[in-house]
Design a protein around this motif. Structure first.
Motif, short mmCIF file in Angstrom:
data_model
loop_
_atom_site.label_atom_id
_atom_site.label_comp_id
_atom_site.label_asym_id
_atom_site.label_seq_id
_atom_site.Cartn_x
_atom_site.Cartn_y
_atom_site.Cartn_z
N GLN A 118 4.00 0.56 -5.04
CA GLN A 118 3.04 0.35 -6.11
C GLN A 118 3.58 0.82 -7.46
O GLN A 118 3.38 0.16 -8.48
N GLU A 119 4.29 1.93 -7.46
CA GLU A 119 4.90 2.41 -8.70
C GLU A 119 5.94 1.41 -9.21
O GLU A 119 6.03 1.13 -10.41
N LEU A 120 6.72 0.86 -8.28
CA LEU A 120 7.74 -0.11 -8.66
C LEU A 120 7.11 -1.37 -9.22
O LEU A 120 7.55 -1.91 -10.25
N ILE A 162 -5.17 -5.40 -1.50
CA ILE A 162 -5.95 -5.33 -0.26
C ILE A 162 -5.47 -4.12 0.52
O ILE A 162 -4.30 -4.02 0.89
N GLU A 163 -6.37 -3.18 0.77
CA GLU A 163 -5.97 -1.88 1.29
C GLU A 163 -5.89 -1.81 2.81
O GLU A 163 -5.31 -0.88 3.36
N SER A 164 -6.53 -2.75 3.49
CA SER A 164 -6.48 -2.75 4.95
C SER A 164 -6.90 -4.13 5.43
O SER A 164 -7.42 -4.95 4.67
N ASN A 171 0.81 -1.21 0.00
CA ASN A 171 0.00 0.00 0.00
C ASN A 171 0.85 1.27 0.00
O ASN A 171 0.31 2.38 0.04
N GLU A 172 2.15 1.10 -0.05
CA GLU A 172 3.03 2.26 -0.15
C GLU A 172 3.10 2.71 -1.60
O GLU A 172 3.26 1.90 -2.50
N SER A 173 2.98 4.01 -1.83
CA SER A 173 2.92 4.53 -3.20
C SER A 173 4.17 4.19 -4.00
O SER A 173 4.10 3.84 -5.18
#
Length: 341
Positions: free
Chosen positions: A213-215, A289-291, A208-210
């Protein structure tokens, strides 16, 4: 013109998704695999037969050692047919010797729903032919590959001159202890990467770290462009592919290719969401899954749990925790299978 929920699916598309169809082209970016084919009719009969029975000779002794000369000609015992596959046993043992351990797959399906039959510390890890047979016989998933009417369900007609028959085959893939948090399912329609979904239904904070996610999206996008885009994918312009990313999330290994069809689980996406992404092209979307509260009870539960408790075994559950029950049930099935062998 409205975009249908699913693109056209042909028998040719389905056949191209067989592991043996795409692996020769993409072996350099996939997991080491050996395919044994064709499997004879007797092996198909064995998979379809009732009960979980381990073929004679598949543990460590040969079938000839377990049967007397008079018994060796018998096709059936008191409880039904006896099976033995000495040549297949030899091929499986060779793959295990080459790879250290293997996990099995038929033409399209792997027995992931039967992973609980082997030690949970090394799920799907097969170190003998008996392990391979135990997984295949305990799986509902592999039954898909045994019935052409199911395999080609929903397919449009191809060229009538083409041969769309297939032979049952067994692929043995080098076993690895896989970090499920690095597995992703990726969706391509009209040669456009729509998005990727986390495969495991558990919450991973780092996903969930931006920056992460970019990587992840960057690695998936590069892999797709380098190895699958346009003519490099043998399936056609519509498909779903599964990747396992390396620990640093900068490289990927191809696990599987599936049809873009209802039979392929969209995981965190819905096919309606993927339809919208195809209607309004933009950068690929990553679904995670965000949380801990994001997933509902079904997603937080172990995958394939509906296959883990045969009704006949409910009596084993008395006084046991769910984990103790699962272990007891697996041990009871293994014991019964090897007694029959």
């Amino acid at each position: 013109m409205s975009l249908p929920l699913f693109p056209p699916l042909t028998r040719s598309n389905v056949l191209a998704c067989q592991l043996s169809s795409w692996y020769p082209t993409l072996a350099s970016v996939s997991i080491k695999t050996v395919t044994i084919r064709p499997l004879d009719v007797q092996f198909r009969d064995y998979l379809l037969a009732d009960g979980v029975h381990i073929p004679l000779g598949s543990e460590g002794i040969t079938a000839a050692d377990t049967l007397s000369e008079d018994e060796s000609d018998e096709d059936e015992g008191e409880d039904g047919p006896s099976y033995t596959f000495p040549q297949l046993d030899t091929s499986i043992r060779k793959a295990i010797a080459d790879f250290g351990a293997v996990f099995p797959k038929l033409n399209w399906s792997s027995p992931k729903d039967a992973a609980w039959m082997l030690p949970q510390s090394s799920p799907l890890k097969c170190t003998s032919p008996a392990d391979v047979y135990l997984l295949l016989k305990s799986s509902d998933f592999v039954n898909h590959d045994l019935d052409p009417s199911i395999v080609f369900e929903g397919c449009e007609e191809d060229d009538e001159q083409s041969d769309f028959s297939y032979e049952l085959e067994l692929s043995l893939r080098k076993w690895y202890a896989i970090d499920k948090g690095r597995e992703f399912r990726c969706f391509v329609r009209d040669n456009m990467l729509l998005g990727a979904s986390q495969r495991d239904h558990n919450y991973y904070e780092y996903l969930n770290e931006s920056e992460t996610q970019e990587l992840v999206l960057g690695t998936i996008g590069c892999f797709w462009r380098d190895h699958l885009l346009e003519e490099r994918c043998p399936v056609g312009p519509h498909y779903v592919f599964d990747l396992l990313l390396t620990r640093d999330l900068r490289r990927a290994h191809l696990i599987d290719i599936n049809p873009f069809a209802p039979r392929t689980d969209p995981l965190i996406f819905t096919y309606a969401e993927l339809q919208e992404l195809a209607r309004m092209p933009s950068r690929p979307k990553l679904a995670v899954i965000e949380s801990t509260g994001h997933a509902d009870a079904a997603r937080n539960a172990p995958l394939f749990q509906h296959n883990m408790v045969p009704l006949e075994a409910l009596q084993l559950s008395a006084g046991r925790t769910p984990q103790d029950f699962t272990n007891a049930l697996a041990e009871e099935i293994r014991r019964s299978a090897f007694e029959d062998a």
